[in-house]
Write an enzyme that holds these catalytic residues in place. Structure first.
Site: not given
Ligand code: GLN
Length: 498
Positions: A80, A155, A179
């Site tokens: 990420k 996310s 997330s």
């Protein structure tokens, strides 16, 4: 033979160590697949092909020289883009960080490299990890591989979709309010948020510091266990990191550990109330019945303060975010927006205004408001008190059960654009995941079936007491052994195999 891109991290590491396949071959296969598929899906913000091939060659050389292979030898990993990487641009999904090339690797990233993992690139995400659909990325959304008209969750949507589509074997995500787990559920993969402090936050761009935690997403529970084993552990560079030994998490995933006799699974009815999609309820209840078949004893659990978790979270998280994001003042990083005649102050103001997206600005405003002199006691302090009550509910529940089982998300993947105009509807996507962060607990989402109407995946959430990762992994691995959801792949990703 399973194609390289559908092999698990455990398989790849064993085969690379035994020199049945080279790390370079595995890396090439994934890079080719990213080139073929990711223009459509949008998972990667940056692919570091040369860097990945160089790391893979180094792993192959070390093994040929007789060095002991790491736990993740040759395993292709995506990160990420909230995790800072030495010499590789890091954006947090935001334009405010344009041009930022970190001079160091975060601890989790450094530990992955030490374990022999090969880092393919940086994955798309909601800006500063604020969102539940990845639509808040400044660089365009990610598509859900199971249905490309839908979101992958967020996310860490790039992480979840990349794992689901076979664009990496394992990804790291971060979880502040869900997330990792929510996109894992919506994209049909396994995601684990460790206990707060289990994994170092050093080198993780901060969102809400008392809630943020790094964790793995993978197609199997065992791969999450292996990855956690590689990245967990005390770090003097993070004052909140826990100084406790790291168990061999993979031992929780063996056949011998799959008999759940005597294990108590608590089911909180507060998590099965209005708002839960009936199909998801049916799938999650069937998954809990399966745990009973495996020997577990299903018992009622009570988490009476759950109804306050969303409000509490959005006070704590926005307050902390407004403080953390104050450093992006338009001076040190990012875009420069300067019109003729602007003085420096005007330039910095315009740069901030253009550098942040709507959701980030909304959160900075909310958080600043909650922390204002005269409002602190009414909002932030009160939220902290409710947070303590939520934590106490869990302490009490874990006196009579070993894990808690709930749905991960009340709904399956929604259509791109469906919730972007309504922030509250977007916030509701996290209704079942956020209390775990408020209480600092480990939580995992494991695929537990597909909706019949539109064949979208969903997840069973398992929560454990602090440092109870092994128990959570054990229950999830036993469930995965007894089911075959994880052997299915998104039809689009299957067809376009290069
Ligand atoms: N969706 C939640 C939010 O928008 C949680 C995000 C996260 O866990 N990073 O804040």
């Amino acid at each position: 033979m399973t194609p390289l891109h559908w092999r698990s991290a455990a398989e790849i590491a064993a085969q690379v160590a035994a020199r049945e396949v080279s790390a370079v071959e595995v890396t090439r296969a994934h890079l080719d697949r990213i080139a073929a598929l990711d223009r459509r899906l949008g998972c990667y913000l940056l692919v570091d092909g040369d860097g990945a091939l160089a790391q893979a060659a180094a792993v192959d050389r070390a093994i040929a020289a007789g060095d002991s292979p790491g736990l993740l030898a040759g395993v292709p990993v995506g990160l990420k883009d909230l995790l800072v990487t030495e010499g590789v641009a890091t954006t947090a999904g935001s334009k405010i960080l344009a041009g930022f090339i970190p001079p160091y690797d975060g601890t989790a990233v450094a530990r992955l490299r030490q374990a022999g993992a090969v880092i393919l690139g940086k994955l798309n995400m909601d800006e500063f990890a604020m969102g539940s659909s990845t639509e808040n990325s400044a660089f365009g959304p990610v598509r859900n591989p199971w249905d490309e008209s839908r979101v992958p969750g967020g996310s860490s949507g790039g992480s979840a979709a990349a794992v689901a589509a076979g664009l990496c074997a394992v990804a790291l995500g971060t979880d502040t309010g869900g997330s990792i787990r929510q996109p894992a559920a919506l994209s049909g993969v396994v995601g684990l948020k460790p206990t707060y402090g289990r994994v170092s936050r050093h080198g993780v761009i901060a969102f809400a510091s008392s809630l943020d935690q790094v964790g793995p997403l993978a197609r199997t529970v065992e791969d999450c266990a292996l990855t956690l084993e590689a990245i967990a552990g005390h770090d003097p560079k993070d004052a909140t990191s826990i100084d406790a030994p790291v168990p061999r998490y993979r031992d929780a995933c063996t056949a011998a550990a799959a008999d759940l006799s005597g294990l108590r699974v608590g089911v909180p009815e507060e998590f099965f109330a209005a708002g839960l999609d009936p199909e998801i309820e049916r799938l999650v209840r069937a998954a809990i019945a399966k745990l009973a078949d495996l020997g577990a004893r299903v018992v009622p659990a009570s988490l009476p303060n759950s109804e306050h978790s969303l409000a509490t979270y959005y006070l704590v998280a926005t307050a902390e975010a407004s403080s953390n994001l104050a450093r992006y003042d338009g001076v040190r990083y990012g875009l420069r927006v300067r019109d003729p005649g602007d003085d420096l102050n005007t330039m910095y103001q315009k740069s901030r205004a253009a550098g942040f997206g709507t959701e980030v600005k909304r959160r900075i405003m909310l958080g600043t408001y909650a922390l204002r002199a005269g409002y602190y006691d009414a909002y932030y302090l009160r939220a902290q008190k409710v947070r303590a009550l939520i934590k106490r509910d869990f302490d009490r529940a874990f006196a009579t059960c070993d894990v808690i089982a709930t749905p991960t998300s009340p709904i399956p993947a929604f259509r791109l654009g469906d919730r972007t105009e309504d922030p509250l509807a977007m916030y509701l996507a996290d209704i079942y995941t956020i209390s775990c962060n408020l209480a600092g607990l480990p939580g995992l989402s494991v695929p537990c079936g597909f909706t019949t109407s539109n064949t979208l995946p969903t997840g069973l959430q398992l929560l454990g007491p602090p440092l109870g990762e092994s128990t959570v992994l054990r229950v999830a691995a036993a469930y995965q052994r007894a089911t075959d959801w994880h052997t299915r792949h998104p039809p689009g990703a299957e067809r376009s195999t290069p």
